[in-house]
Design a protein around this motif. Structure first.
Motif, PDB file in Angstrom:
ATOM      1  N   MET A  35       0.349  -1.735   0.150  1.00  0.00           N
ATOM      2  CA  MET A  35       0.149   0.127  -0.015  1.00  0.00           C
ATOM      3  C   MET A  35       0.692   1.136  -0.022  1.00  0.00           C
ATOM      4  O   MET A  35       1.881   0.876   1.076  1.00  0.00           O
ATOM      5  N   ILE A  36       0.334   1.772  -0.519  1.00  0.00           N
ATOM      6  CA  ILE A  36       0.992   2.903  -0.769  1.00  0.00           C
ATOM      7  C   ILE A  36       1.093   4.915  -0.805  1.00  0.00           C
ATOM      8  O   ILE A  36      -0.730   4.986  -0.642  1.00  0.00           O
ATOM      9  N   ALA A  37       1.125   5.322   0.519  1.00  0.00           N
ATOM     10  CA  ALA A  37       0.744   7.098   0.981  1.00  0.00           C
ATOM     11  C   ALA A  37       1.475   7.971  -0.137  1.00  0.00           C
ATOM     12  O   ALA A  37       2.797   7.886   0.413  1.00  0.00           O
ATOM     13  N   HIS A  38       1.476   8.873   0.136  1.00  0.00           N
ATOM     14  CA  HIS A  38       1.881   9.681  -0.239  1.00  0.00           C
ATOM     15  C   HIS A  38       1.792  11.455   0.291  1.00  0.00           C
ATOM     16  O   HIS A  38       0.522  11.709   0.905  1.00  0.00           O
ATOM     17  N   SER A  39       3.188  12.152   0.701  1.00  0.00           N
ATOM     18  CA  SER A  39       2.143  13.864   0.961  1.00  0.00           C
ATOM     19  C   SER A  39       3.449  14.088   0.864  1.00  0.00           C
ATOM     20  O   SER A  39       3.363  14.343  -0.603  1.00  0.00           O
ATOM     21  N   ASN A  40       3.324  15.802   0.287  1.00  0.00           N
ATOM     22  CA  ASN A  40       4.394  17.331  -0.740  1.00  0.00           C
ATOM     23  C   ASN A  40       5.514  16.663  -0.005  1.00  0.00           C
ATOM     24  O   ASN A  40       6.371  16.825  -1.210  1.00  0.00           O
ATOM     25  N   GLU A  42       7.139  13.081   0.818  1.00  0.00           N
ATOM     26  CA  GLU A  42       6.938  11.857   0.659  1.00  0.00           C
ATOM     27  C   GLU A  42       6.887  10.569   0.400  1.00  0.00           C
ATOM     28  O   GLU A  42       5.323  11.035   0.999  1.00  0.00           O
ATOM     29  N   PHE A  43       6.880   9.365   0.388  1.00  0.00           N
ATOM     30  CA  PHE A  43       6.421   8.490  -0.395  1.00  0.00           C
ATOM     31  C   PHE A  43       6.876   7.497   0.686  1.00  0.00           C
ATOM     32  O   PHE A  43       7.120   7.310   1.785  1.00  0.00           O
ATOM     33  N   VAL A  44       5.255   7.214   1.516  1.00  0.00           N
ATOM     34  CA  VAL A  44       5.011   6.077   2.703  1.00  0.00           C
ATOM     35  C   VAL A  44       4.629   4.384   1.446  1.00  0.00           C
ATOM     36  O   VAL A  44       3.667   4.746   1.091  1.00  0.00           O
ATOM     37  N   ILE A  45       6.021   3.278   2.075  1.00  0.00           N
ATOM     38  CA  ILE A  45       5.238   2.056   1.113  1.00  0.00           C
ATOM     39  C   ILE A  45       5.341   1.122   2.411  1.00  0.00           C
ATOM     40  O   ILE A  45       6.199   0.779   2.289  1.00  0.00           O
ATOM     41  N   ASP A  46       4.171   0.370   2.358  1.00  0.00           N
ATOM     42  CA  ASP A  46       3.594  -0.316   3.735  1.00  0.00           C
ATOM     43  C   ASP A  46       3.730  -1.865   2.806  1.00  0.00           C
ATOM     44  O   ASP A  46       3.445  -2.176   1.665  1.00  0.00           O
ATOM     45  N   PHE A  47       4.692  -2.644   3.202  1.00  0.00           N
ATOM     46  CA  PHE A  47       4.189  -4.125   2.575  1.00  0.00           C
ATOM     47  C   PHE A  47       3.860  -5.049   3.468  1.00  0.00           C
ATOM     48  O   PHE A  47       4.503  -5.167   4.570  1.00  0.00           O
ATOM     49  N   ILE A  48       2.373  -5.601   3.181  1.00  0.00           N
ATOM     50  CA  ILE A  48       1.972  -6.189   4.458  1.00  0.00           C
ATOM     51  C   ILE A  48       1.914  -7.905   4.034  1.00  0.00           C
ATOM     52  O   ILE A  48       2.116  -8.004   2.344  1.00  0.00           O
ATOM     53  N   ARG A  49       1.791  -8.776   5.156  1.00  0.00           N
ATOM     54  CA  ARG A  49       1.311 -10.120   4.657  1.00  0.00           C
ATOM     55  C   ARG A  49      -0.322 -10.712   4.802  1.00  0.00           C
ATOM     56  O   ARG A  49       0.099 -10.537   5.579  1.00  0.00           O
ATOM     57  N   LEU A  50      -0.337 -11.232   3.466  1.00  0.00           N
ATOM     58  CA  LEU A  50      -2.130 -11.237   3.597  1.00  0.00           C
ATOM     59  C   LEU A  50      -1.808 -12.947   3.730  1.00  0.00           C
ATOM     60  O   LEU A  50      -1.547 -13.108   2.776  1.00  0.00           O
ATOM     61  N   ILE A  65      10.511   7.199   1.204  1.00  0.00           N
ATOM     62  CA  ILE A  65      11.607   7.788   0.823  1.00  0.00           C
ATOM     63  C   ILE A  65      10.967   8.853   0.224  1.00  0.00           C
ATOM     64  O   ILE A  65       9.621   9.358  -0.142  1.00  0.00           O
ATOM     65  N   THR A  66      11.922   9.954   0.095  1.00  0.00           N
ATOM     66  CA  THR A  66      11.390  11.257  -0.794  1.00  0.00           C
ATOM     67  C   THR A  66      10.455  11.296  -1.817  1.00  0.00           C
ATOM     68  O   THR A  66      10.682   9.732  -3.041  1.00  0.00           O
ATOM     69  N   PRO A  67      10.384  12.097  -3.120  1.00  0.00           N
ATOM     70  CA  PRO A  67      10.082  11.930  -3.782  1.00  0.00           C
ATOM     71  C   PRO A  67      10.543  11.617  -5.203  1.00  0.00           C
ATOM     72  O   PRO A  67      10.196  10.970  -6.504  1.00  0.00           O
ATOM     73  N   GLU A  68      11.650  11.987  -5.127  1.00  0.00           N
ATOM     74  CA  GLU A  68      12.751  11.621  -5.996  1.00  0.00           C
ATOM     75  C   GLU A  68      13.375  10.453  -6.139  1.00  0.00           C
ATOM     76  O   GLU A  68      13.429   9.632  -7.080  1.00  0.00           O
ATOM     77  N   HIS A  69      13.263  10.008  -4.772  1.00  0.00           N
ATOM     78  CA  HIS A  69      13.600   8.500  -4.918  1.00  0.00           C
ATOM     79  C   HIS A  69      12.678   7.416  -5.279  1.00  0.00           C
ATOM     80  O   HIS A  69      13.368   6.688  -5.175  1.00  0.00           O
ATOM     81  N   ALA A  70      11.472   8.163  -4.853  1.00  0.00           N
ATOM     82  CA  ALA A  70      10.582   7.079  -5.287  1.00  0.00           C
ATOM     83  C   ALA A  70      10.060   7.067  -7.019  1.00  0.00           C
ATOM     84  O   ALA A  70      10.004   6.091  -7.603  1.00  0.00           O
ATOM     85  N   LYS A  71      10.699   8.324  -7.844  1.00  0.00           N
ATOM     86  CA  LYS A  71      10.955   8.239  -9.545  1.00  0.00           C
ATOM     87  C   LYS A  71      11.849   7.732  -9.647  1.00  0.00           C
ATOM     88  O   LYS A  71      11.804   6.031 -10.790  1.00  0.00           O
ATOM     89  N   ARG A  72      12.753   7.422  -8.637  1.00  0.00           N
ATOM     90  CA  ARG A  72      14.622   6.412  -9.172  1.00  0.00           C
ATOM     91  C   ARG A  72      13.743   4.922  -8.982  1.00  0.00           C
ATOM     92  O   ARG A  72      14.346   4.505  -9.915  1.00  0.00           O
ATOM     93  N   LEU A  73      13.418   4.837  -7.994  1.00  0.00           N
ATOM     94  CA  LEU A  73      12.532   2.712  -8.111  1.00  0.00           C
ATOM     95  C   LEU A  73      11.933   2.859  -9.060  1.00  0.00           C
ATOM     96  O   LEU A  73      11.672   1.654  -9.203  1.00  0.00           O
ATOM     97  N   LEU A  74      10.497   3.502  -9.561  1.00  0.00           N
ATOM     98  CA  LEU A  74      10.280   3.547 -10.589  1.00  0.00           C
ATOM     99  C   LEU A  74      10.717   2.958 -11.732  1.00  0.00           C
ATOM    100  O   LEU A  74      10.320   2.284 -12.799  1.00  0.00           O
TER     101      LEU A  74
END
Length: 111
Positions: A35-40, A42-50, A65-74
């Motif tokens: 699940m991914i959420a963001h603010s102006n 940062e991006f918050v990525i929660d990895f969940i085990r269902l 992570i920062t928005p710049e690093h989110a883009k680099r991750l993409l």
């Protein structure tokens, strides 16, 4: 003028990173939902085990992570998926919600 022979060599000093990977982190954590959420800022990525048959899921890891690093991750994920598919063939994508067998195909135990 300095003598170049007596000056210490700096081999790619600005491009080297020493990364430490502890044994417990190297084992990794399995997650089958993110699940991914963001603010102006940062991006918050929660990895969940269902788990099948369990109505409650646990966040196993959170990465902020920062928005710049989110883009680099993409971009890094896109590059790696392309390389994977070039080697192993296309990754199948279904629009269906994943289905889990309630008992994993085995017998149901009692506690």
């Amino acid at each position: 003028m300095e003598d170049a022979k007596n000056k210490p060599k700096e081999a790619n000093k600005g491009n080297q990173i020493n990364i430490e990977l502890s044994e417990d982190i190297a084992e990794g954590v399995y997650a089958n939902l993110a699940m991914i959420a963001h603010s102006n800022s940062e991006f918050v990525i929660d990895f969940i085990r269902l788990m099948p048959g369990v109505p409650k899921a646990k966040v196993k890891s959170r990465v902020v992570i920062t928005p710049e690093h989110a883009k680099r991750l993409l971009l890094a994920l896109q590059d790696n998926i392309k390389k994977f598919e070039d080697t192993f063939g296309p990754i199948k994508k279904t629009e269906e919600t994943p289905k889990f067998p309630i008992n994993f195909g085995g017998t149901i135990g009692e506690a």
